[in-house]
Scaffold this motif. Structure first.
Motif, PDB file in Angstrom:
ATOM      1  N   PRO A 221       0.828  -1.221   0.000  1.00 30.89           N
ATOM      2  CA  PRO A 221       0.000   0.000   0.000  1.00 30.89           C
ATOM      3  C   PRO A 221       0.859   1.267   0.000  1.00 30.89           C
ATOM      4  O   PRO A 221       0.548   2.246   0.656  1.00 30.89           O
ATOM      5  N   LEU A 222       1.978   1.225  -0.714  1.00 28.26           N
ATOM      6  CA  LEU A 222       2.919   2.340  -0.755  1.00 28.26           C
ATOM      7  C   LEU A 222       3.173   2.732  -2.201  1.00 28.26           C
ATOM      8  O   LEU A 222       2.966   1.945  -3.122  1.00 28.26           O
ATOM      9  N   SER A 223       3.662   3.956  -2.388  1.00 27.88           N
ATOM     10  CA  SER A 223       3.938   4.430  -3.749  1.00 27.88           C
ATOM     11  C   SER A 223       5.315   3.965  -4.214  1.00 27.88           C
ATOM     12  O   SER A 223       6.178   3.614  -3.410  1.00 27.88           O
ATOM     13  N   LEU A 224       5.505   3.991  -5.541  1.00 30.23           N
ATOM     14  CA  LEU A 224       6.806   3.615  -6.098  1.00 30.23           C
ATOM     15  C   LEU A 224       7.894   4.583  -5.644  1.00 30.23           C
ATOM     16  O   LEU A 224       9.046   4.195  -5.474  1.00 30.23           O
ATOM     17  N   GLY A 225       7.526   5.839  -5.426  1.00 31.08           N
ATOM     18  CA  GLY A 225       8.493   6.822  -4.936  1.00 31.08           C
ATOM     19  C   GLY A 225       8.921   6.526  -3.507  1.00 31.08           C
ATOM     20  O   GLY A 225      10.106   6.581  -3.183  1.00 31.08           O
ATOM     21  N   SER A 226       7.971   6.182  -2.642  1.00 26.52           N
ATOM     22  CA  SER A 226       8.322   5.935  -1.242  1.00 26.52           C
ATOM     23  C   SER A 226       9.082   4.624  -1.060  1.00 26.52           C
ATOM     24  O   SER A 226       9.813   4.459  -0.092  1.00 26.52           O
ATOM     25  N   LEU A 227       8.930   3.699  -2.005  1.00 26.00           N
ATOM     26  CA  LEU A 227       9.698   2.454  -1.954  1.00 26.00           C
ATOM     27  C   LEU A 227      11.035   2.583  -2.684  1.00 26.00           C
ATOM     28  O   LEU A 227      11.802   1.632  -2.731  1.00 26.00           O
ATOM     29  N   ALA A 228      11.305   3.743  -3.266  1.00 26.73           N
ATOM     30  CA  ALA A 228      12.515   4.001  -4.053  1.00 26.73           C
ATOM     31  C   ALA A 228      12.627   3.065  -5.251  1.00 26.73           C
ATOM     32  O   ALA A 228      13.724   2.740  -5.691  1.00 26.73           O
ATOM     33  N   VAL A 229      11.480   2.647  -5.775  1.00 25.50           N
ATOM     34  CA  VAL A 229      11.465   1.885  -7.025  1.00 25.50           C
ATOM     35  C   VAL A 229      11.755   2.848  -8.169  1.00 25.50           C
ATOM     36  O   VAL A 229      12.432   2.500  -9.127  1.00 25.50           O
ATOM     37  N   VAL A 230      11.233   4.073  -8.061  1.00 25.35           N
ATOM     38  CA  VAL A 230      11.585   5.134  -9.007  1.00 25.35           C
ATOM     39  C   VAL A 230      12.340   6.211  -8.232  1.00 25.35           C
ATOM     40  O   VAL A 230      11.982   6.545  -7.109  1.00 25.35           O
ATOM     41  N   ASN A 231      13.403   6.699  -8.843  1.00 29.10           N
ATOM     42  CA  ASN A 231      14.266   7.696  -8.209  1.00 29.10           C
ATOM     43  C   ASN A 231      14.578   8.787  -9.222  1.00 29.10           C
ATOM     44  O   ASN A 231      14.787   8.495 -10.405  1.00 29.10           O
ATOM     45  N   LEU A 232      14.636  10.007  -8.763  1.00 26.79           N
ATOM     46  CA  LEU A 232      14.924  11.138  -9.642  1.00 26.79           C
ATOM     47  C   LEU A 232      16.235  10.974 -10.423  1.00 26.79           C
ATOM     48  O   LEU A 232      16.261  11.221 -11.630  1.00 26.79           O
ATOM     49  N   PRO A 233      17.338  10.515  -9.810  1.00 29.97           N
ATOM     50  CA  PRO A 233      18.587  10.367 -10.582  1.00 29.97           C
ATOM     51  C   PRO A 233      18.512   9.292 -11.674  1.00 29.97           C
ATOM     52  O   PRO A 233      19.359   9.246 -12.556  1.00 29.97           O
ATOM     53  N   ASP A 234      17.504   8.416 -11.616  1.00 28.69           N
ATOM     54  CA  ASP A 234      17.365   7.346 -12.601  1.00 28.69           C
ATOM     55  C   ASP A 234      16.434   7.724 -13.752  1.00 28.69           C
ATOM     56  O   ASP A 234      15.979   6.850 -14.499  1.00 28.69           O
ATOM     57  N   ILE A 235      16.131   8.999 -13.886  1.00 31.40           N
ATOM     58  CA  ILE A 235      15.286   9.485 -14.976  1.00 31.40           C
ATOM     59  C   ILE A 235      16.134  10.398 -15.855  1.00 31.40           C
ATOM     60  O   ILE A 235      16.839  11.271 -15.352  1.00 31.40           O
ATOM     61  N   CYS A 236      16.050  10.182 -17.155  1.00 31.82           N
ATOM     62  CA  CYS A 236      16.846  10.958 -18.095  1.00 31.82           C
ATOM     63  C   CYS A 236      15.988  11.309 -19.311  1.00 31.82           C
ATOM     64  O   CYS A 236      15.252  10.455 -19.818  1.00 31.82           O
ATOM     65  N   ILE A 237      16.064  12.546 -19.749  1.00 30.35           N
ATOM     66  CA  ILE A 237      15.374  12.944 -20.976  1.00 30.35           C
ATOM     67  C   ILE A 237      16.437  13.169 -22.040  1.00 30.35           C
ATOM     68  O   ILE A 237      17.287  14.040 -21.909  1.00 30.35           O
ATOM     69  N   GLN A 238      16.380  12.333 -23.072  1.00 33.37           N
ATOM     70  CA  GLN A 238      17.352  12.416 -24.155  1.00 33.37           C
ATOM     71  C   GLN A 238      16.797  13.290 -25.268  1.00 33.37           C
ATOM     72  O   GLN A 238      15.635  13.141 -25.654  1.00 33.37           O
TER      73      GLN A 238
END
Length: 198
Positions: free
Chosen positions: A88-105
């Motif tokens: 019952p947690l978000s992907l952000g709070s579980l660190a499944v998605v992280n800001l440094p792991d996102i890239c716009i090419q």
């Protein structure tokens, strides 16, 4: 068999996650649509992309016409509130998605305006059976929320899952993704995951 370790030791508080959420994103939700992902669609005319930068022929004094370009933080804001299918947690709070792991090419050709959003996700455990479903949820969220000038590439971060190569192959295959979205049971799981998105 070597045991791969993930860097997800704690659950993060929502107030500790990086965010630049706007009230306008919440107001955009109700636009009278009837489709499954209508609440995720941005309000824009297909003939005019509001995220396009003004052309040089535009008047310089029209500051109201310029629109901020989409950046990694905005992408993170779109996907961090997706709920995990097992918790019952978000992907952000579980660190499944992280800001440094996102890239716009940027576009690969001077004749194209198509940019690519690359998101590396980190499953909570190395043998997560729902890694593909999580990746599919992130992909669907971004494909529905971003303007058409963006392509989406969602991957399992290398070394964080025991079958990361196989999962990445599935997530990159457009035909497999389309077939998965026709599965009623899977669509129910995705609906539940995306119901927490703002």
């Amino acid at each position: 068999m070597d045991d791969k370790q993930n860097a997800n030791p704690t659950i993060l508080s929502l107030s500790d996650l990086p965010s630049r959420r706007r009230e306008s994103a919440v107001k955009r939700r109700d636009h009278g649509g009837t489709g499954l992902f209508d609440a995720l669609l941005p309000r824009y005319s297909p003939l005019h992309d509001p995220f396009d930068q003004p052309t040089p022929s535009s008047s310089d004094d029209s500051d109201n016409d310029s629109v901020d370009d989409i950046d990694e933080q905005e992408v993170y804001d779109l996907i961090s509130s997706i709920s995990d299918p097992e918790h019952p947690l978000s992907l952000g709070s579980l660190a499944v998605v992280n800001l440094p792991d996102i890239c716009i090419q940027p576009p690969t050709s001077p004749y194209s305006n198509i940019s690519t959003v690359v998101v590396d996700i980190t499953p909570t455990i190395t043998h997560c059976s729902l890694a593909t479903v999580i990746g599919l949820g992130v992909r669907v969220r971004l494909e529905q929320a971003l303007p058409p000038r963006f392509r989406v590439d969602v991957r399992i971060k290398k070394g964080t899952h025991s079958t990361d190569e196989a999962v990445n192959k599935q997530l990159a295959d457009k035909e497999r993704v389309a077939a998965a979205l026709e599965n009623g049971t899977l669509m129910g799981v995705l609906r539940k995951m995306l119901s927490t998105c703002e």
